[in-house]
Structures are given as structure tokens and as C-alpha cells.
Scaffold this motif. Structure first.
Motif, PDB file in Angstrom:
ATOM      1  N   ARG A 127      -2.849  -0.878  -2.708  1.00 61.73           N
ATOM      2  CA  ARG A 127      -3.895  -0.071  -2.094  1.00 61.73           C
ATOM      3  C   ARG A 127      -3.365   1.313  -1.733  1.00 61.73           C
ATOM      4  O   ARG A 127      -2.162   1.539  -1.644  1.00 61.73           O
ATOM      5  N   ARG A 134     -14.885  10.423  -1.102  1.00 59.80           N
ATOM      6  CA  ARG A 134     -15.665   9.182  -0.944  1.00 59.80           C
ATOM      7  C   ARG A 134     -16.489   8.892  -2.207  1.00 59.80           C
ATOM      8  O   ARG A 134     -16.643   7.739  -2.603  1.00 59.80           O
ATOM      9  N   VAL A 150      -3.871   4.181   1.313  1.00 58.51           N
ATOM     10  CA  VAL A 150      -4.415   4.490   2.640  1.00 58.51           C
ATOM     11  C   VAL A 150      -4.323   5.990   2.853  1.00 58.51           C
ATOM     12  O   VAL A 150      -3.234   6.561   2.851  1.00 58.51           O
ATOM     13  N   PHE A 173       0.839  -1.204   0.000  1.00 60.42           N
ATOM     14  CA  PHE A 173       0.000   0.000   0.000  1.00 60.42           C
ATOM     15  C   PHE A 173       0.869   1.247   0.000  1.00 60.42           C
ATOM     16  O   PHE A 173       2.019   1.229   0.445  1.00 60.42           O
ATOM     17  N   ASP A 202     -13.596   0.717  -3.564  1.00 57.96           N
ATOM     18  CA  ASP A 202     -13.884   0.536  -2.132  1.00 57.96           C
ATOM     19  C   ASP A 202     -12.919  -0.436  -1.457  1.00 57.96           C
ATOM     20  O   ASP A 202     -12.595  -0.260  -0.281  1.00 57.96           O
ATOM     21  N   ASP A 203     -12.491  -1.443  -2.182  1.00 57.52           N
ATOM     22  CA  ASP A 203     -11.612  -2.427  -1.556  1.00 57.52           C
ATOM     23  C   ASP A 203     -10.136  -2.088  -1.753  1.00 57.52           C
ATOM     24  O   ASP A 203      -9.267  -2.841  -1.331  1.00 57.52           O
ATOM     25  N   ARG A 204      -9.854  -0.943  -2.379  1.00 62.42           N
ATOM     26  CA  ARG A 204      -8.440  -0.613  -2.618  1.00 62.42           C
ATOM     27  C   ARG A 204      -8.049   0.762  -2.084  1.00 62.42           C
ATOM     28  O   ARG A 204      -6.890   1.155  -2.173  1.00 62.42           O
ATOM     29  N   VAL A 205      -9.000   1.492  -1.567  1.00 57.40           N
ATOM     30  CA  VAL A 205      -8.693   2.783  -0.933  1.00 57.40           C
ATOM     31  C   VAL A 205      -9.336   2.802   0.451  1.00 57.40           C
ATOM     32  O   VAL A 205     -10.551   2.661   0.583  1.00 57.40           O
ATOM     33  N   ASP A 206      -8.497   2.939   1.468  1.00 57.66           N
ATOM     34  CA  ASP A 206      -8.995   3.056   2.838  1.00 57.66           C
ATOM     35  C   ASP A 206      -8.874   4.506   3.270  1.00 57.66           C
ATOM     36  O   ASP A 206      -7.829   5.139   3.063  1.00 57.66           O
ATOM     37  N   VAL A 207      -9.944   5.021   3.876  1.00 56.29           N
ATOM     38  CA  VAL A 207      -9.897   6.374   4.441  1.00 56.29           C
ATOM     39  C   VAL A 207     -10.019   6.264   5.951  1.00 56.29           C
ATOM     40  O   VAL A 207     -11.046   5.822   6.467  1.00 56.29           O
ATOM     41  N   LEU A 208      -8.942   6.607   6.635  1.00 61.58           N
ATOM     42  CA  LEU A 208      -8.952   6.631   8.094  1.00 61.58           C
ATOM     43  C   LEU A 208      -9.257   8.060   8.497  1.00 61.58           C
ATOM     44  O   LEU A 208      -8.378   8.910   8.572  1.00 61.58           O
TER      45      LEU A 208
END
Lengths: 346, 166
Positions: free
Chosen positions: A201, A218, A203, A173, A227-233
Motif C-alpha cells: 500500500r 483522489r 500512505v 506500505f 481505494d483499498d491500496r492508497v490511504d490519504v491522511l
């Protein structure tokens, strides 16, 4: 004992690099046994309210409060003091380099132009009062010269504890930490991921300046099927968590528009990670050398995506760039001791 | 809620208000709110400075907050639509006690008292840490002022937070 008052500004509810610089400077000065206090004054970016806020800055009476005032984030340099040193972070950019651009914050109307002129006039006067002006990057120094003829020595803010960063085995990632706001261009990074092969990915970690700043990010994630390759914390990431993600990432992606400085590039270097940035990313380019300590791409989804894909496909090159960045990190700027010496000398 | 805690302090000598602000901030965070400390510098060196700094407080930009809780005078002059006053430290009369008995000092004192009455009157809610202060504030601003004592222990802070966030 000489009393030093560090003065800066902040937008309530928004944390950023300016807070870190103020806190780190105070810590470095206290470490040297100096008598220091910090004053953080709130400002609000609503352009119509800016003139009254600038006037307010001129009305505080700090003359007897400290022997020297060290002003950081605008408009703290408007505070009056007979011994004022300015370490300039950035202008109110909506009145200067961002005027008339898509990132502009003040409209090009009669009233907007009046506000812009008030800001420029007050900056000019306040900076002339300072005994010395330093800038946090060549980009900022260049703007000071271009917009006001102010000569400023460049003094990069160092990290307070560079030894606290580490490098682990790279996972699949890339990492983009920082405030979520249009100028940081998280949206561009998401769009770039559409051009990066699986399973790499992205992050994203940070608090949005305003809730609506996250909406297009978003929306793009959903629209592009990422959706399964970008995480937003979402939210302010604890320091340990940020360092952990930085240690484990393949590279940091940092594509802001004309950044003033960009701590991320310095943090990445101390984590032995390359930085992927853009040709118009401003101060970040003072730390990232294309093909040597990272990659510099055109600010398009295709080009940025290609750069991410290149490092994802060549882990050895990514690792070598990270090592080179780490090797150079120590020479990137002054130590905190040197910064304190400069800001406290007669 | 994102709540600003506004108080005044003398640089290098924070005083009691800063301690109350810190404890209140911790209690708000414990209750699930975001607390934003806003410690404003105040120097009372001469009457004219006092008037100018009250205006400086009024001109601050404090957008982006759902509510502000102000702990005294002149912090209560901040410009926010949802402003709660909790008078835990000096009111205007105490702040003005050091003003000289000169025409200029008298003018400054009168101005400060008017300003306090005005902004107390406009607050959404007003509290005082003591019955004496509450009565003085009621008279000054012709409004309801509840007594909300300073908590003696950590548990009691929850009650203060419940009152100031309702």
C-alpha cells in the motif's frame, strides 16, 4: 548581548519545511544561550501581487531592532539591515527555473515578464547587500550561481532531534509525507501504485496547499481502483504520528520535481528507511544513492512503480539500504552547532 | 474558518498585543477554527519610518485567509476583504504621541489619523476593548463601534470568539 533576528516568510495556512528550519534554528540558537527572536512575514503567491509585496519588504525598518538579521525564505532577504546574513532556501521559482514549465506560476505575457524581471532585479540587489549567503543544498546553490552569479556555501539544515526517529519492523506500505501540491507529485506516486503488486500500500500524509490540489490525487485513486491500496491522511500530521508511520513503513517514496532540499530523505535516513525518489527530484538526490541508500527511478508511473515493487519484493535489500542510509545520516551535513557558528560569526 | 490574527510588535519586546493575540488564537482553535498568527514588526524611530511601515503593512500578501482580526493600529491597514478590527491596544493617536512637534512630525501625525479613519471605516465590523476607545473610533471614522472588553478568564474568551466569528 548581541540580538539576532531570524526573518522568514510563510503562506498563511500552509506549513512546510521553511517553518521547520526557522523554528529549529531559533531553538538551536536559544540552546546556545543567544538572544534571538523570529519574524515570520506573510506572503501570497498571486503573481500579480508579488511586486507590491517585494516593495513592502523594503519598507520595514529593522535596523535598530537587532544587531544581525538572518534571512531565510524568500523574500525575507529583501529586508534591509546593515548586518544581514542570508541562508537561502529557494528563489521564487516561478520567476526562475520553473519559468515556462508546467509548474510555472507566472504567465509568459508582457505583464508576467515584467513581474519576473522585478523579482530578479530585487533579488540581485538584496543578495548583494548580504555579508554572506549560504544555500540549503547544492541545488539551491547552483540556482543562485546560474541565475545571479551569487557564490553561496552549501549548509544543509540538520534535524533538531535525530535521536527521536526510530525503526520498527517494516510493514507492507510505503510512505509519502509532505505538503500536497503538484510539484511534490503525489499524483505520480498514486499512478505508480497501479504497477505495484498487492498487497503493498501507499500512505500519503499531508495538508493540501489548496483544496483543489487533492482533487486529481483522489480522482486517480478512484479511476485506478486503488481505494483499498492508497490511504490519504489529509491534514497536517502530528510529528509523533509521522515518525510512527516512518518507523513502520517499508520505504519512503519521495518523487518531487526538482526539490530544493527535502527533509523527508533526512528523516527517512534517521529512521533507517530507504528512499525511493526520481532522477529529476533535485536536492533529494544529494542524499539518496541509487541501490545503496534507496532507489532512483525515472519520473514515470511505470519506473517508480517498479522501484516500489522491487523493494516490496526484496525486504532484505530494503532493510540494508535503510541501515546504510542511517549510517551515513550523521555525515550528511553540519550539526546545528556548526550552523549557529556560521550564521553568528563576524 | 481560517482566521488571521494581525498585530504589531517590537522585536525582542512583544508587548501586550502579542499576549492577546496568543490567547485569541487558542480560543479560536478551541472553537474549531484555524488561527494564523501574524505578528508584524514595528519600530517607531522617526516619522518617516512610521509612514513607510504603515505602507509596508498595507502591501503584505495575506491571501488564503477567510477573515482577519486586527488588534490595533497600524495592523488594521492590512489588505483583506473580510477584516474585523478589535482595538485592544494603541490607536493612531496614541501611536503618534511620540512624534516630534515639527512640520514633518505634524505631517506624519495627520497622515496616520487619516489612514486610521479610512481603514476603520472600511472594516466589516469594528470593536474596541474600552468604551473610551469605542467613542474615539466612532468619531474618527463615523461608524458603529461596539465595546468588546478583554476577557478576564478562559470562559469569557468563548464570547469574544462568538462575536468575532459571526
Amino acid at each position: 548581548m548581541t540580538r539576532y533576528l531570524i526573518a522568514s516568510s510563510f503562506v498563511p495556512g500552509v506549513r512546510g519545511g521553511a517553518d521547520k528550519i526557522a523554528a529549529d534554528l531559533a531553538a538551536a540558537m536559544r540552546h546556545r544561550g543567544l538572544d534571538v527572536d523570529t519574524l515570520m512575514l506573510p506572503v501570497w503567491d498571486a503573481w500579480e501581487e508579488l511586486p507590491q509585496q517585494l516593495l513592502g519588504m523594503r519598507l520595514w525598518h529593522l535596523e535598530g531592532a537587532a544587531d544581525r538579521l538572518i534571512a531565510l525564505r524568500t523574500p525575507a532577504h529583501l529586508l534591509r539591515h546593515p548586518d544581514k546574513v542570508v541562508w537561502f532556501l529557494h528563489h521564487h521559482r516561478g520567476a526562475y527555473d520553473l519559468w515556462g514549465t508546467e509548474h510555472g506560476t507566472i504567465p509568459d505575457t508582457d505583464e508576467g515578464r515584467q513581474v519576473r524581471d522585478v523579482i530578479a532585479t530585487s533579488d540581485h540587489r538584496a543578495l548583494a547587500e548580504a555579508s554572506r549567503v549560504y544555500a540549503i543544498s547544492r541545488v539551491t546553490a547552483g540556482r543562485l550561481q546560474a541565475f545571479g552569479g551569487v557564490d553561496a556555501a552549501v549548509m544543509y539544515p540538520p534535524l533538531l532531534d535525530p535521536e527521536g526517529y526510530r525503526c520498527d519492523e517494516a510493514e507492507d506500505f510505503v510512505f509519502l509525507p509532505g505538503r500536497i501540491t503538484p510539484a511534490k507529485r503525489q499524483l505520480l506516486a498514486v499512478e505508480a501504485m497501479a504497477h505495484v503488486p498487492s498487497p503493498t500500500r501507499l500512505v500519503i500524509a499531508g495538508a493540501p496547499d489548496q483544496p483543489e490540489h487533492l482533487v486529481p490525487v483522489r480522482r486517480a485513486i478512484a479511476h485506478l481502483g486503488l481505494d483499498d491500496r492508497v490511504d490519504v491522511l489529509e491534514g497536517w500530521l502530528p510529528e509523533d504520528d509521522k515518525r510512527d508511520l516512518m518507523a513502520r513503513c517499508l520505504a519512503c517514496v519521495f518523487p518531487p520535481f526538482d526539490e530544493d532540499y527535502g527533509y523527508v530523505s533526512l528523516e527517512a535516513a534517521h529512521s533507517s528507511k530507504p528512499v525511493i525518489t526520481c532522477t529529476d527530484s533535485g536536492g533529494t538526490l544529494e542524499f539518496v544513492e541509487d541501490g545503496v541508500t534507496g532507489l532512483v527511478a525515472a519520473p514515470t508511473p511505470e519506473a517508480l512503480g517498479a522501484a516500489i515493487a522491487r523493494l516490496a519484493g526484496d525486504r532484505r535489500a530494503a532493510r540494508e539500504m535503510g541501515v546504510t542510509a542511517h549510517t551515513r545520516a550523521g555525515a550528511m551535513g553540519p550539526s546545528w552547532d556548526r550552523v549557529v557558528d556560521e550564521l553568528t560569526r563576524a | 474558518m481560517r482566521i488571521g490574527i494581525v498585530h504589531t510588535r517590537d522585536p525582542f519586546a512583544p508587548g501586550d498585543e502579542a499576549g492577546v493575540a496568543a490567547a485569541l488564537g487558542d480560543a479560536l482553535v478551541a472553537a474549531g477554527h484555524e488561527a494564523v498568527p501574524l505578528g508584524l514588526p514595528l519600530r517607531w524611530d522617526d516619522p518617516l519610518q512610521m509612514v513607510e511601515q504603515v505602507l509596508a503593512v498595507r502591501l503584505l500578501g495575506i491571501g488564503n485567509l477567510d477573515r482577519v482580526i486586527v488588534l490595533g493600529f497600524p495592523a488594521m491597514c492590512v489588505n483583506h476583504h473580510h477584516r474585523y478590527v478589535w482595538q485592544v491596544e494603541a490607536g493612531a493617536s496614541a501611536v503618534c504621541a511620540s512624534l516630534p512637534a515639527t512640520p514633518r512630525g505634524d505631517d506624519a501625525r495627520a497622515a496616520m489619523m487619516r489612514v486610521e479613519a479610512e481603514f476603520l471605516g472600511r472594516a466589516v465590523r469594528a470593536y474596541a476593548a474600552s468604551a473610551g476607545d469605542a467613542e474615539r473610533m466612532r468619531v474618527a471614522a463615523s461608524r458603529d463601534v461596539a465595546v468588546l472588553p478583554l476577557p478576564g478568564d478562559a470562559d469569557a474568551w468563548a464570547g469574544v470568539v462568538a462575536e468575532l466569528t459571526r
